[in-house]
Design an enzyme around this catalytic site. Structure first.
Site, mmCIF file in Angstrom:
data_model
loop_
_atom_site.group_PDB
_atom_site.id
_atom_site.type_symbol
_atom_site.label_atom_id
_atom_site.label_comp_id
_atom_site.label_asym_id
_atom_site.label_seq_id
_atom_site.Cartn_x
_atom_site.Cartn_y
_atom_site.Cartn_z
ATOM 1 N N PHE A 138 0.858 -1.189 0.000
ATOM 2 C CA PHE A 138 0.000 0.000 0.000
ATOM 3 C C PHE A 138 0.887 1.228 0.000
ATOM 4 N N LEU A 140 1.141 5.073 0.262
ATOM 5 C CA LEU A 140 0.594 6.403 0.533
ATOM 6 C C LEU A 140 1.723 7.379 0.894
ATOM 7 N N PRO A 143 8.544 10.468 0.483
ATOM 8 C CA PRO A 143 9.705 10.959 1.222
ATOM 9 C C PRO A 143 9.429 12.286 1.939
ATOM 10 N N SER A 147 2.838 12.480 7.532
ATOM 11 C CA SER A 147 1.608 12.760 8.290
ATOM 12 C C SER A 147 0.594 13.534 7.459
ATOM 13 N N ILE A 172 7.429 1.473 2.636
ATOM 14 C CA ILE A 172 6.273 0.667 2.251
ATOM 15 C C ILE A 172 6.459 -0.797 2.668
ATOM 16 N N GLU A 373 0.795 4.162 10.344
ATOM 17 C CA GLU A 373 -0.676 4.247 10.379
ATOM 18 C C GLU A 373 -1.128 5.478 11.157
ATOM 19 N N ASP A 377 1.230 11.404 17.870
ATOM 20 C CA ASP A 377 0.772 12.799 17.923
ATOM 21 C C ASP A 377 -0.461 13.011 17.047
HETATM 22 P P1 TGC Z 1 -9.171 15.619 6.157
HETATM 23 O O1 TGC Z 1 -9.626 16.857 5.493
HETATM 24 O O2 TGC Z 1 -9.359 15.475 7.630
HETATM 25 O O3 TGC Z 1 -9.850 14.338 5.482
HETATM 26 C C1 TGC Z 1 -9.923 14.188 4.078
HETATM 27 C C2 TGC Z 1 -11.138 13.339 3.762
HETATM 28 O O4 TGC Z 1 -10.974 12.031 4.352
HETATM 29 C C3 TGC Z 1 -12.021 11.782 5.319
HETATM 30 N N1 TGC Z 1 -11.383 11.071 6.447
HETATM 31 C C4 TGC Z 1 -11.537 9.769 6.659
HETATM 32 N N2 TGC Z 1 -12.274 8.847 6.042
HETATM 33 C C5 TGC Z 1 -12.199 7.583 6.511
HETATM 34 N N3 TGC Z 1 -11.422 7.215 7.536
HETATM 35 C C6 TGC Z 1 -10.657 8.113 8.186
HETATM 36 N N4 TGC Z 1 -9.860 7.729 9.190
HETATM 37 C C7 TGC Z 1 -10.693 9.461 7.757
HETATM 38 N N5 TGC Z 1 -10.071 10.608 8.155
HETATM 39 C C8 TGC Z 1 -10.513 11.590 7.338
HETATM 40 C C9 TGC Z 1 -12.541 13.160 5.689
HETATM 41 O O5 TGC Z 1 -13.866 13.083 6.151
HETATM 42 C C10 TGC Z 1 -12.427 13.888 4.359
HETATM 43 O O6 TGC Z 1 -13.492 13.426 3.540
HETATM 44 P P2 TGC Z 1 -14.185 14.404 2.469
HETATM 45 O O7 TGC Z 1 -15.333 13.595 1.922
HETATM 46 O O8 TGC Z 1 -14.618 15.619 3.234
HETATM 47 O O9 TGC Z 1 -13.136 14.702 1.450
HETATM 48 O O10 TGC Z 1 -7.631 15.367 5.770
HETATM 49 P P3 TGC Z 1 -6.335 16.172 6.166
HETATM 50 O O11 TGC Z 1 -5.559 16.397 4.928
HETATM 51 O O12 TGC Z 1 -6.681 17.367 7.014
HETATM 52 O O13 TGC Z 1 -5.519 15.090 7.055
HETATM 53 C C11 TGC Z 1 -6.005 14.663 8.258
HETATM 54 C C12 TGC Z 1 -5.031 13.655 8.924
HETATM 55 C C13 TGC Z 1 -3.761 14.346 9.342
HETATM 56 C C14 TGC Z 1 -5.734 13.139 10.163
HETATM 57 C C15 TGC Z 1 -4.735 12.456 8.015
HETATM 58 O O14 TGC Z 1 -4.245 12.818 6.821
HETATM 59 C C16 TGC Z 1 -3.901 11.383 8.670
HETATM 60 O O15 TGC Z 1 -4.471 10.468 9.211
HETATM 61 N N6 TGC Z 1 -2.522 11.447 8.590
HETATM 62 C C17 TGC Z 1 -1.693 10.321 8.998
HETATM 63 C C18 TGC Z 1 -1.173 9.619 7.766
HETATM 64 C C19 TGC Z 1 -1.122 8.130 7.931
HETATM 65 O O16 TGC Z 1 -1.763 7.528 8.797
HETATM 66 N N7 TGC Z 1 -0.404 7.470 7.077
HETATM 67 C C20 TGC Z 1 -0.324 6.037 7.104
HETATM 68 C C21 TGC Z 1 0.370 5.500 5.882
HETATM 69 S S1 TGC Z 1 0.025 3.779 5.643
HETATM 70 C C22 TGC Z 1 0.911 2.991 6.825
HETATM 71 O O17 TGC Z 1 1.508 3.553 7.687
HETATM 72 C C23 TGC Z 1 0.874 1.533 6.745
HETATM 73 S S2 TGC Z 1 1.875 0.700 7.902
HETATM 74 C C24 TGC Z 1 1.188 -0.827 7.654
HETATM 75 C C25 TGC Z 1 1.773 -1.912 8.409
HETATM 76 O O18 TGC Z 1 2.937 -2.327 8.120
HETATM 77 O O19 TGC Z 1 1.044 -2.491 9.247
HETATM 78 P P1 FAD Z 2 6.433 13.091 9.758
HETATM 79 O O1 FAD Z 2 5.070 13.261 9.213
HETATM 80 O O2 FAD Z 2 7.537 13.867 9.155
HETATM 81 O O3 FAD Z 2 6.372 13.406 11.323
HETATM 82 C C1 FAD Z 2 7.557 13.677 12.097
HETATM 83 C C2 FAD Z 2 7.096 14.116 13.486
HETATM 84 O O4 FAD Z 2 6.320 15.318 13.388
HETATM 85 C C3 FAD Z 2 6.194 13.085 14.169
HETATM 86 O O5 FAD Z 2 6.497 13.028 15.537
HETATM 87 C C4 FAD Z 2 4.806 13.651 13.968
HETATM 88 O O6 FAD Z 2 3.901 13.241 14.981
HETATM 89 C C5 FAD Z 2 5.081 15.145 14.034
HETATM 90 N N1 FAD Z 2 4.050 15.931 13.329
HETATM 91 C C6 FAD Z 2 3.720 15.911 12.024
HETATM 92 N N2 FAD Z 2 2.704 16.718 11.778
HETATM 93 C C7 FAD Z 2 2.364 17.288 12.951
HETATM 94 C C8 FAD Z 2 1.362 18.217 13.359
HETATM 95 N N3 FAD Z 2 0.470 18.731 12.501
HETATM 96 N N4 FAD Z 2 1.305 18.569 14.659
HETATM 97 C C9 FAD Z 2 2.175 18.042 15.552
HETATM 98 N N5 FAD Z 2 3.142 17.171 15.234
HETATM 99 C C10 FAD Z 2 3.226 16.797 13.952
HETATM 100 N N6 FAD Z 2 3.417 4.140 4.783
HETATM 101 C C11 FAD Z 2 2.696 3.639 3.752
HETATM 102 O O7 FAD Z 2 2.095 4.385 2.970
HETATM 103 N N7 FAD Z 2 2.595 2.291 3.539
HETATM 104 C C12 FAD Z 2 3.229 1.391 4.348
HETATM 105 O O8 FAD Z 2 3.116 0.177 4.152
HETATM 106 C C13 FAD Z 2 4.028 1.885 5.436
HETATM 107 N N8 FAD Z 2 4.736 1.031 6.212
HETATM 108 C C14 FAD Z 2 5.614 1.527 7.131
HETATM 109 C C15 FAD Z 2 6.496 0.668 7.794
HETATM 110 C C16 FAD Z 2 7.422 1.164 8.701
HETATM 111 C C17 FAD Z 2 8.393 0.244 9.361
HETATM 112 C C18 FAD Z 2 7.441 2.556 8.994
HETATM 113 C C19 FAD Z 2 8.405 3.116 10.005
HETATM 114 C C20 FAD Z 2 6.576 3.413 8.359
HETATM 115 C C21 FAD Z 2 5.675 2.911 7.393
HETATM 116 N N9 FAD Z 2 4.855 3.792 6.659
HETATM 117 C C22 FAD Z 2 4.093 3.294 5.621
HETATM 118 C C23 FAD Z 2 4.984 5.224 6.815
HETATM 119 C C24 FAD Z 2 4.296 5.794 8.061
HETATM 120 O O9 FAD Z 2 2.914 5.791 7.915
HETATM 121 C C25 FAD Z 2 4.854 7.182 8.307
HETATM 122 O O10 FAD Z 2 6.189 7.026 8.767
HETATM 123 C C26 FAD Z 2 4.035 7.980 9.302
HETATM 124 O O11 FAD Z 2 2.754 8.261 8.784
HETATM 125 C C27 FAD Z 2 4.720 9.293 9.712
HETATM 126 O O12 FAD Z 2 5.195 9.992 8.601
HETATM 127 P P2 FAD Z 2 6.731 10.523 8.581
HETATM 128 O O13 FAD Z 2 7.590 9.361 8.921
HETATM 129 O O14 FAD Z 2 6.933 11.207 7.293
HETATM 130 O O15 FAD Z 2 6.827 11.526 9.789
#
Ligand code: TGC
Ligand code: FAD
Length: 394
Positions: A138, A140, A143, A147, A172, A373, A377
């Protein structure tokens, strides 16, 4: 006692088993037995070598851990969310990397194809992903955009029967071994779209990320797209915007809320057994008040989290859960699991830092889980915004 002889006994202080059906318990016990037999004996060595045990992909497929909530007609399990949560708990009891493999495949690859794909895409991809014949990833995070995925640069441009994909994704999970990637990219109007990119497409590569001290038994990599021609039939037609990937994350974060409690249970169980056997000052260290404080606080937090997870599962099953509730549970579980692992490690003294016991590995793994995920914070800010109505992200 060594991790290679897995003596795990699951703590259940408030008899939460009574909240489960016979089917839930059967599923939980089946995955637990699998972890004891196939994961615990090997996982420490794989983690030490920073190697992904690729054989688990087929095994997890056969066990039904890929897409358990996806309907059976597509190869899924047709199960409820408590079953899914229990599976993640048991897999992460073995290792967070094993649970990661299953979370990504089920919640981040199969779920979007099922929920946002058309019938042809569902039939083409889901059965092979469910069985473990194919592994998915997946994309998303980028670099420069973690967040804040809304600022992503990866993009698609219309070129007739196909789109041209450019950009890159970072961190990823599963990438180096993946047959396909669900990738989130902006179209020419700046709208986020989901596309399925298949290995072998020209210009698509998945370099491995080396040097991790965490999730060492999970394969992590980049996704690089250099003018990749992706046929239009690989675009997921039924979602547009960031709610597409965020909707998948709600499912995966739910699994993490359960999963990390498995790691915490393993650390608690190990520390309890060790402290009853380890003699210092002529008595078991479990008899000292300071060690009992740690154990008592661990089991209290584990019990609270087990109840929270069960309730979250009920809300998921009823379709009443909010993403904000999932954020709270993911954050709480990660926090208490991290603290429990840290305390458990101290209780084992010097032995706690060795691979003879699973604690240090769990502790290091959780540093990734508390970050991916959505960071700790970010989940706090999601709760803060939910209760105040005020956005503190920007
Ligand atoms: P925002 O304006 O809040 O939302 C945009 C649109 O998305 C909707 N929405 C959601 N829908 C479903 N589930 C959720 N959890 C949702 N959160 C928001 C929202 O209603 C809106 O919809 P619409 O119809 O109005 O367009 O978006 P934003 O740009 O302000 O960002 C909000 C924020 C910071 C909370 C969000 O972007 C976020 O969660 N950031 C964290 C990024 C993250 O979690 N990345 C994960 C990457 S994947 C990963 O890490 C996999 S690791 C897997 C593994 O190995 O297990
Ligand atoms: P940043 O977003 O740069 O954040 C750095 C610091 O700033 C953090 O402490 C954060 O909390 C803080 N910060 C950021 N914004 C704010 C704010 N608005 N207010 C206060 N503090 C803030 N991603 C995928 O898409 N697919 C995957 O399969 C996947 N697998 C992963 C596997 C591993 C082992 C790891 C480590 C990460 C993986 N990720 C994946 C990425 C992961 O989701 C991101 O690392 C995570 O979302 C944080 O992004 P970043 O590392 O760029 O940190």
């Amino acid at each position: 006692m060594s991790v290679k002889q897995d003596l795990f006994q699951s703590p259940d202080y408030f008899l939460t088993d009574d909240l489960l059906t016979e089917e839930h318990k059967l599923i939980r016990d089946t995955v637990r037995a699998y972890v004891k037999k196939e994961i615990s004996p090997i996982i420490e060595d794989y983690a030490q070598r920073a190697e992904f045990p690729v054989q688990i992909v087929k095994q997890l497929g056969e066990l039904g851990c890929f897409g358990p909530t996806v309907p059976q007609e597509y190869g899924g399990g047709g199960l409820d969310y408590i079953s899914y949560g229990l599976m993640m708990q048991e897999l992460e009891r073995g290792d967070s990397g094993v649970r990661s493999t299953a979370s990504v495949q089920g919640s981040l690859v199969m779920y979007p194809i099922y929920a946002y794909g058309n019938e042809e895409q569902r039939m083409r991809f889901l059965p092979k992903l469910a069985s473990g014949e194919w592994l998915g990833c997946f994309g998303l995070t980028e670099p420069d955009h973690g967040s804040d995925p809304s600022s992503m640069l990866t993009n698609i441009k219309d070129a007739g029967d196909y789109v041209i994909l450019n950009g890159s994704k970072m961190w990823i999970s599963n990438a180096p071994y993946a047959h396909l990637a669900v990738v989130w990219a902006k179209d020419e109007a700046g709208i986020v779209r989901g596309v399925v990119v298949e290995r072998g497409m020209e210009g698509f590569s998945t370099p491995t990320t080396h040097g991790k001290w965490s999730l060492r038994a999970s394969a992590t990599g980049e996704l690089v797209f250099d003018n990749v021609k992706v046929p239009k039939e690989n675009i997921l037609p039924n979602v547009q915007g960031l709610k597409g990937p965020l909707g998948c994350l709600t499912k995966a974060r739910y699994g993490i809320a359960w999963g990390v409690i498995g790691a915490a249970m393993d650390c608690y169980d190990t520390a309890l057994r060790y402290s009853k056997q380890r003699m210092q000052f002529d008595k078991p260290i479990a008899g000292f008040q300071l060690q009992q404080k740690k154990l008592a606080e661990m089991i209290t937090e584990i019990t609270k989290a087990q109840l929270l997870n069960w309730r979250l599962g009920v809300l998921m099953n009823e379709g009443r859960v909010t993403p904000q509730q999932v954020s709270m549970a993911k954050r709480n579980s990660c926090e208490i699991a991290t603290n429990i692992c840290r305390d458990a490690r101290q209780m084992l003294g010097g032995m706690g830092i060795t691979g003879e016991y699973p604690i240090m590995r769990h502790m290091m793994n959780l540093e990734s889980v508390i970050t991916y995920e959505g960071t700790h914070d970010i989940h706090l800010l999601i709760t803060g915004m939910d209760v105040t109505g005020l956005n503190a992200f920007k």
